[in-house]
Design an enzyme around this catalytic site. Structure first.
Site, PDB file in Angstrom:
ATOM      1  N   GLU A   1      18.895  53.157 -55.497  1.00 28.21           N
ATOM      2  CA  GLU A   1      20.047  53.548 -56.321  1.00 28.21           C
ATOM      3  C   GLU A   1      19.848  54.936 -56.936  1.00 28.21           C
ATOM      4  OE1 GLU A   1      22.423  51.708 -60.236  1.00 28.21           O
ATOM      5  OE2 GLU A   1      20.461  50.925 -59.635  1.00 28.21           O
TER       6      GLU A   1
ATOM      7  N   LYS B   1      29.502  50.761 -57.098  1.00 27.94           N
ATOM      8  CA  LYS B   1      28.927  49.703 -57.926  1.00 27.94           C
ATOM      9  C   LYS B   1      30.000  49.066 -58.805  1.00 27.94           C
ATOM     10  CE  LYS B   1      24.931  48.938 -60.996  1.00 27.94           C
ATOM     11  NZ  LYS B   1      23.757  49.597 -61.600  1.00 27.94           N
TER      12      LYS B   1
ATOM     13  N   CYS C   1      22.353  47.383 -57.077  1.00 26.07           N
ATOM     14  CA  CYS C   1      21.578  46.809 -58.187  1.00 26.07           C
ATOM     15  C   CYS C   1      22.235  45.583 -58.818  1.00 26.07           C
ATOM     16  CB  CYS C   1      21.289  47.883 -59.233  1.00 26.07           C
ATOM     17  SG  CYS C   1      19.776  47.532 -60.199  1.00 26.07           S
TER      18      CYS C   1
END
Length: 549
Positions: free
Chosen positions: A41, A112, A148
């Site tokens: 990330e 994300k 994540c």
């Protein structure tokens, strides 16, 4: 389809170095015949970039590096994390994104969804949450690509933010509706001594829940307080780990997607908390110095347990040749403490100098005597000694370009058992997230094969040696009791009444809590603290200085 997990150490804002590392891994992956190489990330800019994300030139430099990386993705694909400019006029300016690179250009961007906004995380300050979901297709394979926390959608932390309508989506469930062949998650998940197992269990649970192989890529290294342990992994559709990268070091793993479910299952690594904490602190010191452009450290070596553990960790991180310490005995220092400090310096083969402070302290008392006339000696005189030592250490630091390491532990920091501008001086707090009882355990771990820290340093009662026969227990509860109370109050957020109901003495609990609350101003002025727990002092614990509670 062959995939390489590239677990690397990134430097925030160092686009040249980060891009070079990424490109080098892509070239290695090509040589190995890989079809896809996966990075972590925000790899291009480093994590966490904080308010650099608000600077136009920072984003421009990130995009330039991304284009340079994409240009090398010919004959191979790569997934790499970087910020993406929000094309819509509404919302935040950026997305936290995963870029799919192939044929020399950007092919797809995955954004994300679940933006962490707790403890050390503040992503919603910068990023717009994703609300749409698509699979990534490479070589005929359909990939559920997430970033994540997007796999943490059924965890208590994520659920705590589900009250916000932005967080009602479950990225994994949405992607599973599209029937992917396997899952990839790129992450920048910081280390804490409980996080490794939690993270591993989440990945295994998701793989088993959806019956799909799971590739997880984390970064390693330290960026100021935050330390990243790596432990990237591949999990089969039964939730079993088939491949796992190293801890606290760069690594590459190549897997064949067609063979994950028949690959040999790895033996579960034994979780050694002390080893993890030790390695994390060494990594944190090393990267703080390396990424700041420094190489040499100093500290005050007293013969006590905190300075002993700190200097051993520093020597491991930087090399004994880069450590120089001062021994600064006063009239209250025991002969054994001086000998313990000398023996430790000799065991480590580090340079040391003895600079007694008795005469300096006598001069201070003489100069201040007329002002203090009629007043009994108290903590003032103790603090004067600490500040004399702090001044001498800062002089050495300035003259020779050594960074001063702070040696205060978490127990002391919690209750204010330290002197501002004295023993709280330092550019980096090494043990500020390690309770005193764990400092003793670390010392035993350091001595597991041979005696490095003198045994007397470990077994003698803790003392600041600022007055005759002083012991820490004169002012504080025994550390076994104090640390348990502090852990319940700080990490577990238990109220004083809850702790008392657990069987702890009421007066002791109230004293400890009062000391924690009244010393926030001291912690506000301390050095950055290497984070190894789930709730460290610093950016992850934000308390008002001027408050009554």
């Amino acid at each position: 389809m062959k995939v390489i997990l590239a677990q690397l150490n990134y430097h925030i804002g160092n686009f040249t170095s980060n891009a070079d590392k990424i490109i080098n891994s892509i070239e290695i992956a090509k040589d190995k015949g890989a079809d896809l190489v996966v990075f972590s990330e925000l790899a291009v800019c480093g994590y966490p970039p904080y308010d650099f994300l608000e600077r136009k030139e920072f984003i421009e430099s990130c995009n330039e590096a991304l284009i340079r990386i994409a240009d090398k993705c010919v004959g191979i694909a790569a997934i790499v994390g970087a910020p993406e400019i929000n094309p819509e006029p509404q919302g935040k300016n950026l997305y936290n994104a995963a870029y799919v690179l192939a044929d020399g250009k950007i092919q797809q961007v995955v954004r994300k969804t679940l933006l962490p906004n707790y403890d050390v995380f503040d992503e919603y300050r910068y990023f717009q949450p994703n609300k749409s979901f698509d699979l990534v297709e490479l070589k005929g394979r359909k990939i559920a690509l997430t970033v994540c926390e997007d796999i943490w959608d059924d965890q208590p932390v994520a659920n705590a933010f589900a009250r916000d309508k932005l967080y009602t989506l479950s990225p994994m469930e949405e992607l599973m509706k599209l029937k992917p062949d396997f899952t990839i998650n790129i992450a920048a998940s910081p280390f804490s001594y409980t996080q490794v197992d939690v993270r591993q269990n989440i990945v295994r649970h998701k793989a088993k829940q959806f019956g799909l192989p799971f590739i997880y890529v984390n970064q390693i290294g330290a960026n100021t307080e935050l330390i990243f342990d790596g432990n990237s992994m591949v999990v089969n559709s039964k939730g079993e780990i088939t491949h796992q990268a190293s801890t606290f070091s760069e690594d590459q793993i190549m897997v064949d997607l067609d063979k994950i479910d028949v690959a040999t299952v790895e033996e579960e690594k034994t979780t050694d908390t002390l080893a993890f904490i030790h390695d994390a602190l060494v990594c944190g010191i090393r990267d703080y110095f390396t990424k700041m452009g420094f190489s040499k450290a100093t500290l005050g070596l007293s013969g006590g347990i905190d300075s002993a553990v700190t200097v051993v960790l520093a020597a491991e991180a930087l090399g004994a040749e880069n450590i120089r310490v001062l021994l600064m005995p006063s009239q209250y220092s025991s002969d054994h403490s001086i000998k313990d400090a000398v023996d430790l310096a000799d065991n480590l083969n580090i340079e040391y100098n003895i600079v007694p402070i008795k005469e300096i302290f006598t001069t201070y008392n003489m100069l201040m005597g007329p002002l203090f006339e009629g007043k009994d000696e108290d903590v003032t005189e103790e603090n004067m000694q600490a500040r004399i030592r702090g001044t001498l250490l800062m002089a050495l630091s300035n003259k020779f370009g050594h960074i001063l390491l702070n040696t205060s532990n978490k127990s002391e920091a919690a209750v204010g058992y330290g002197t501002l501008y004295g023993d709280m001086n330092g550019g980096l707090s090494v043990l500020g997230d390690v309770y005193k009882t764990d400092v003793f355990r670390l010392a035993r771990y350091i001595n597991r094969e041979r005696e490095i820290i003198p045994e007397n340093t470990i077994i003698k009662p803790p003392s600041a040696e600022l007055r005759p026969d002083q012991k820490d227990s004169d002012s504080l509860p025994d550390y076994d009791v104090l640390d348990t109370i502090l852990f319940k109050y700080i990490e577990k957020h238990e109220s004083p009444s809850d702790i008392i109901n657990d069987g702890f003495d009421e007066a002791t609990v109230k004293k400890a809590v009062r000391l924690v609350n009244m010393n926030e101003y001291k912690r506000f002025q301390t050095a950055p603290t290497l984070r190894v727990s789930g709730k460290a002092f610093g950016m992850g614990r934000r308390m008002p200085l001027v408050a009554k509670y």
